[in-house]
Design a protein around this motif. Structure first.
Motif, PDB file in Angstrom:
ATOM      1  N   ASN A 114      40.326 108.199   5.598  1.00  0.00           N
ATOM      2  CA  ASN A 114      41.462 108.133   6.341  1.00  0.00           C
ATOM      3  C   ASN A 114      42.507 108.582   5.509  1.00  0.00           C
ATOM      4  O   ASN A 114      44.215 109.062   5.416  1.00  0.00           O
ATOM      5  N   ILE A 115      42.202 109.417   4.075  1.00  0.00           N
ATOM      6  CA  ILE A 115      42.644 110.024   3.416  1.00  0.00           C
ATOM      7  C   ILE A 115      42.393 111.165   3.121  1.00  0.00           C
ATOM      8  O   ILE A 115      41.405 111.549   2.810  1.00  0.00           O
ATOM      9  N   THR A 116      42.464 112.172   3.599  1.00  0.00           N
ATOM     10  CA  THR A 116      41.550 113.816   3.842  1.00  0.00           C
ATOM     11  C   THR A 116      42.677 114.989   3.284  1.00  0.00           C
ATOM     12  O   THR A 116      42.473 116.019   3.816  1.00  0.00           O
ATOM     13  N   ALA A 150      44.180 111.759  13.306  1.00  0.00           N
ATOM     14  CA  ALA A 150      42.548 111.100  13.096  1.00  0.00           C
ATOM     15  C   ALA A 150      43.006 110.873  11.575  1.00  0.00           C
ATOM     16  O   ALA A 150      42.887 109.449  11.440  1.00  0.00           O
ATOM     17  N   ASN A 151      44.030 110.496  10.922  1.00  0.00           N
ATOM     18  CA  ASN A 151      43.836 110.242   9.501  1.00  0.00           C
ATOM     19  C   ASN A 151      45.266 110.099   8.738  1.00  0.00           C
ATOM     20  O   ASN A 151      46.217 110.566   9.334  1.00  0.00           O
ATOM     21  N   VAL A 152      45.389 109.240   8.257  1.00  0.00           N
ATOM     22  CA  VAL A 152      46.813 108.281   8.207  1.00  0.00           C
ATOM     23  C   VAL A 152      47.527 109.576   7.170  1.00  0.00           C
ATOM     24  O   VAL A 152      49.142 110.142   7.751  1.00  0.00           O
ATOM     25  N   ILE A 153      46.583 110.425   5.976  1.00  0.00           N
ATOM     26  CA  ILE A 153      47.182 111.850   5.679  1.00  0.00           C
ATOM     27  C   ILE A 153      46.249 112.731   5.858  1.00  0.00           C
ATOM     28  O   ILE A 153      44.754 112.664   5.415  1.00  0.00           O
ATOM     29  N   LEU A 184      50.847 107.557  12.310  1.00  0.00           N
ATOM     30  CA  LEU A 184      50.830 107.395  12.437  1.00  0.00           C
ATOM     31  C   LEU A 184      50.680 106.574  13.416  1.00  0.00           C
ATOM     32  O   LEU A 184      50.522 107.073  14.582  1.00  0.00           O
ATOM     33  N   GLY A 185      50.416 104.806  13.608  1.00  0.00           N
ATOM     34  CA  GLY A 185      50.179 104.607  15.053  1.00  0.00           C
ATOM     35  C   GLY A 185      48.805 104.600  15.634  1.00  0.00           C
ATOM     36  O   GLY A 185      48.253 104.313  14.780  1.00  0.00           O
ATOM     37  N   GLU A 186      48.431 104.353  16.900  1.00  0.00           N
ATOM     38  CA  GLU A 186      47.075 104.372  17.935  1.00  0.00           C
ATOM     39  C   GLU A 186      45.991 105.253  17.393  1.00  0.00           C
ATOM     40  O   GLU A 186      45.112 105.125  17.001  1.00  0.00           O
ATOM     41  N   ALA A 212      50.093 100.938   4.908  1.00  0.00           N
ATOM     42  CA  ALA A 212      49.414 100.033   3.184  1.00  0.00           C
ATOM     43  C   ALA A 212      48.564 101.438   2.121  1.00  0.00           C
ATOM     44  O   ALA A 212      48.803 101.563   0.971  1.00  0.00           O
ATOM     45  N   ILE A 213      48.078 102.826   3.229  1.00  0.00           N
ATOM     46  CA  ILE A 213      47.327 103.280   3.256  1.00  0.00           C
ATOM     47  C   ILE A 213      48.041 103.993   2.260  1.00  0.00           C
ATOM     48  O   ILE A 213      48.197 104.943   1.419  1.00  0.00           O
ATOM     49  N   LEU A 214      49.293 104.443   2.684  1.00  0.00           N
ATOM     50  CA  LEU A 214      50.192 105.445   2.117  1.00  0.00           C
ATOM     51  C   LEU A 214      50.540 104.729   1.004  1.00  0.00           C
ATOM     52  O   LEU A 214      50.868 105.959  -0.244  1.00  0.00           O
ATOM     53  N   ARG A 215      51.088 104.104   0.681  1.00  0.00           N
ATOM     54  CA  ARG A 215      51.003 103.336  -0.324  1.00  0.00           C
ATOM     55  C   ARG A 215      50.359 103.125  -1.451  1.00  0.00           C
ATOM     56  O   ARG A 215      50.292 103.368  -2.847  1.00  0.00           O
TER      57      ARG A 215
END
Length: 858
Positions: A114-116, A150-153, A184-186, A212-215
């Motif tokens: 979720n973070i790359t 595909a990833n939050v970051i 963000l989102g879907e 939460a991932i971002l924080r």
């Protein structure tokens, strides 16, 4: 060896082209190489220069030296020895900048985590990508190539100049700020992939989890920074372990990296806005930002830009609240806004997307053009060097044969850093009969405040320029509507007493336009399975009738009507024999009220790839079977069945599917074959001749290759390829736009389909593009109206302004094929229909947040 094979291939292609260049030209690398060589120095002479920031210069010229604009103005003369690019009678603009693209990269998503943040697009740039050349052909000189969502970051982006086939290092804008993609989102919560085989089950699964991932990521990065700070303070301390991911997150916190964030909904954009303030990082722009119009004060206060689609909507749940007024509302709030493509095909027509904000929101032409030039340059942090035409800036320039915001204009040359990378060549030798507009202006009327004509049994539209389509234009003409039909049309028509009179002085009266192939009424939100009724299981479903599933309350009808489309052939798709399409009007309380012809044509997806469905058995003398064989055998069976007397419901020997095929296999009603390749179209022609079918080709992307056969057999084409890229690598870049003109020249009857619900409103604009690339303007208008009705077999009711026909009429302030033209009145079945839609209601509501009233036009 590879070089020799390539040379042999190109020689073979060249030889083939020489034999049949007129019928099937190819576009070789030599064709894609401009004849004029500038090497960074050029004199652009005698055009209308739209500087982007300093107004326009009539009959202006520009001297470019070593890739920079050295002089710009009037009265300039070309220095000796400097190559000249002639721009007389043309428009010269800053090169278009696409603020959201994924072209020219060998990979888009690193979807494993979720973070790359440690990965980067610069490592996978492909300067050989044909998408760069095709973007140049649309006047694009720079773009932001982003990691996927595909990833939050996600990974780090690349700001590039469109230097096709140059080393990747030359493409990269060296002094552009570092940019990273958030989402963000879907998409990062993988909403539309759950339940599919192999679908990911990783965290996050909610928008709460996305935050939460971002924080968690930023908190860990702060701790990482602290460890390094401590190490640097304490002599002899053990060095912390280097972590490229946390290092990147730390650079974001230190504002060394700008954030561009994929986001749709207002709530999630507000979440990241709050988070950016809390952690101190810079959000340069929200990408997509389809609900930005709802939070314009908040985005303006935070200094965050937005980059959006011009008018895409409803393709998934997050896009349901999208409106085409988004960019204009954000601009009027002072937000740095841009219109982007997110697509290699759409990139080629961003100038036309920019024009839509003149109609939807009332931007003037200069500000609309800045949506794809100066404002995206600001969002990418390169506005000091590009995005406008000013002395000292990079010479990134596009030259057009008409005003760049007119649907009839084409890019004829594209210059990047002073070097000519694209120069238009007409592979098909097609005349451009449509006149490019010298000026493009938005209407001064607030169309949302126009009252409906008073209810009446008879309506008279007077003083307008009447375009019957079936006959000559009538200046100052009158059209009388009575009992749902057209009563009279002419220059001297008596207005019946008691009629409600609509004064159309200064306006134009046309028949309503017809989308000859859509999914209107059968789908609402594209990714929501419960709202989609376009495809049934099973290959052979001829007894299905589209009208059965039409949702008369669909929001798409009002949105589509707003652009002048009043009827459509809506049909099931996908299956081998998908079912029967229905011709409907886009207004009515029930499907039955909307119906013009409930069972109008059988829709068949022709199997263009010969995939075997049964293996051969040589011992038993059984040949292999393909899906094409299955289709042929079933139609032959239906042909035999049709020789028997009709069987009534309840008859044990009655087959409802074969019964449904009677009018089609006997040639009474058309069979509409979805086929794009030349091979597939030839297969359709052979099959239709054997069975005796009344065939129509839908799609037809390679119909130009078999135009003579289509004309000889009198088989029409419902073309659906305007918004597609060429099928083959060596096809001319503009073949998708030129196909209707090529078919028209060969004598093939042509109309158009959008093959969609959410983009059906773009039908007139697609036809306008075809006119820009050779289709005569009169033929384009007929394709939208009378020819569509004739091809679909409903010309007695639709397609022209003639007495006795259904009173489907539009009243416009200009050419209905232009992006900036608006409707003033709309009649379906002789009744005035409101121009209100889901989109206009949102616009009227949210412009109030800007303190706007009738001053915000659109």
């Amino acid at each position: 060896m590879k070089r020799c094979l390539t040379a042999l291939f190109l020689a073979a292609v060249s030889s083939a082209a020489a034999v049949s260049a007129k019928d099937a030209p190819v576009e070789l690398d030599t064709d894609r190489t401009p004849e004029l060589v500038t090497r960074g120095t050029v004199f652009i002479r005698g055009g209308t220069i739209l500087t982007g920031t300093r107004g326009r210069i009539e009959n202006g010229s520009m001297l470019v030296r070593d890739g920079k604009i050295a002089e710009i103005g009037t009265g300039l003369k070309a220095p000796a020895g400097v190559p000249v690019l002639e721009a007389k009678g043309r428009f010269v603009t800053p090169g278009i900048i696409d603020a959201h693209s994924h072209i020219a990269s060998d990979a888009t998503n690193e979807g494993t985590d979720n973070i790359t943040a440690e990965v980067g697009i610069a490592d996978v740039l492909n300067p050989q990508s044909l998408a760069i050349y095709r973007g140049l052909a649309g006047g694009v000189t720079a773009t932001l190539i982003l990691h996927g969502s595909a990833n939050v970051i996600g990974g780090q982006a690349a700001v590039v100049k469109m230097k096709w086939r140059r080393p990747a290092e030359e493409m990269l804008v060296s002094d552009a700020p570092r940019i990273i993609k958030f989402a963000l989102g879907e998409n990062p919560k993988r909403s539309n992939f759950q339940g599919q085989p192999g679908s990911p089950t990783r965290f996050p699964n909610t928008r709460m989890g996305v935050e939460a991932i971002l924080r968690r990521g930023f908190d860990e990065a702060k701790a990482y920074k602290a460890r390094w700070a401590q190490f640097e303070r304490e002599k002899g301390a053990v060095s912390p372990r280097r972590d490229l991911r946390l290092e990147t997150l730390a650079d974001i916190l230190d504002r060394k990296i700008w954030v561009h964030c994929h986001a749709y909904r207002a709530d999630e954009m507000l979440m990241l806005t709050r988070l950016s303030k809390e952690y101190g990082f810079k959000v340069a722009a929200f990408q997509h930002a389809l609900e930005a119009y709802r939070i314009t004060p908040e985005l303006a206060a935070a200094g965050i830009g937005m980059s959006t689609f011009a008018d895409l909507w409803a393709y998934k749940a997050e896009a349901w609240e999208a409106i085409p007024y988004n960019a204009a509302l954000c601009r009027k709030a002072g937000i740095i806004s841009s219109v982007n493509s997110d697509d290699a095909e759409r990139m080629r027509r961003l100038n036309l997307d920019a024009a839509k904000s003149m109609k939807f929101g009332g931007l003037d032409a200069d500000d609309a053009m800045r949506l794809v030039t100066y404002y995206p340059a600001q969002q990418l942090g390169i506005d000091k060097r590009t995005g406008s035409l000013e002395k000292g800036k990079d010479a990134d320039v596009a030259v057009w044969d008409g005003h760049p915001l007119s649907v009839y204009s084409r890019c004829v040359a594209t210059v990047v850093d002073g070097e000519l990378f694209f120069q238009r060549k007409d592979a098909f030798e097609l005349d451009k009969s449509a006149v490019a507009h010298a000026e493009v202006t938005s209407c001064a009327t607030d169309h949302h405040a126009l009252p409906l004509p008073a209810p009446a049994k008879v309506y008279a539209l007077i003083n307008g320029t009447v375009h019957p389509v079936s006959g000559p234009v009538i200046p100052g003409g009158t059209v009388v509507l009575q009992n749902g039909r057209i009563l009279a049309v002419g220059a001297r028509v008596e207005v019946p007493s008691g009629a409600t009179v609509v004064d159309a002085k200064g306006l134009h009266v046309y028949p309503g336009m017809i989308d000859a192939g859509s999914q209107l009424g059968l789908t609402e939100i594209g990714s929501v399975r419960g709202q989609e009724d376009t495809r049934e299981y099973g290959d052979l479903q001829p007894d299905l009738i589209a009208l059965t599933a039409v949702n008369s309350a669909s929001e798409h009808f009002a949105v589509t009507r707003y652009d002048g489309v009043t009827s459509t052939f809506t049909r099931p798709t996908g299956s081998l024999i998908a079912g029967q399409g229905s011709i409907i009007n886009l207004d009515g309380w029930t499907p039955d009220e909307m119906a013009v012809k409930p069972a109008a044509g059988l829709f068949v997806t022709y199997p263009e790839a010969q995939v075997r469905t049964r293996r051969a058995d040589p011992d038993a003398g059984v040949p292999p079977t393909t899906r094409a064989d299955t289709l042929r055998e079933y139609l032959e069976r239906a042909k035999r069945y049709a020789t028997l007397p009709p069987r009534q419901p309840g008859d044990p020997q009655r087959d409802p599917r074969l019964e449904a095929l009677r009018p089609y296999v006997t040639g009474k009603l058309p069979v509409i074959f979805q086929a794009d390749s030349a091979t597939g179209i030839k297969g359709v022609l052979d099959l239709s001749e054997k069975i005796g079918l009344k065939a129509i080709i839908a799609g037809g992307r390679e119909a130009w290759r078999v135009a003579e056969q289509l004309a000889k057999k009198d088989v029409p084409v419902i073309y659906g390829g305007i918004y597609t890229l060429p099928l083959r690598e060596w096809d001319p870049y503009d073949v998708s736009y030129a196909v209707p003109a090529l078919l028209h020249r060969a004598g093939v009857k042509v109309c158009f389909q959008t093959n969609d619900a959410s983009t059906a409103k773009e039908l007139p604009h697609q036809i306008g593009i075809a006119c820009a690339y050779g289709l005569p303007a009169e033929a384009g208008l007929r394709a939208a109206t009378l020819d569509a009705a004739r091809i679909l077999g409903v010309e007695k009711d639709l397609g022209s302004l003639e007495p006795g026909k259904l009173a489907n009429v539009i009243v416009t302030d200009g050419d209905p094929l232009e992006n900036v033209t608006s409707l003033h009145y709309l009649f379906i079945n002789g009744k005035p229909v409101s121009l209100e839609s889901k989109h206009t209601r949102s616009f009227v509501k949210y412009r109030q947040r800007l303190g706007a009233t009738t001053s915000a036009k659109g």
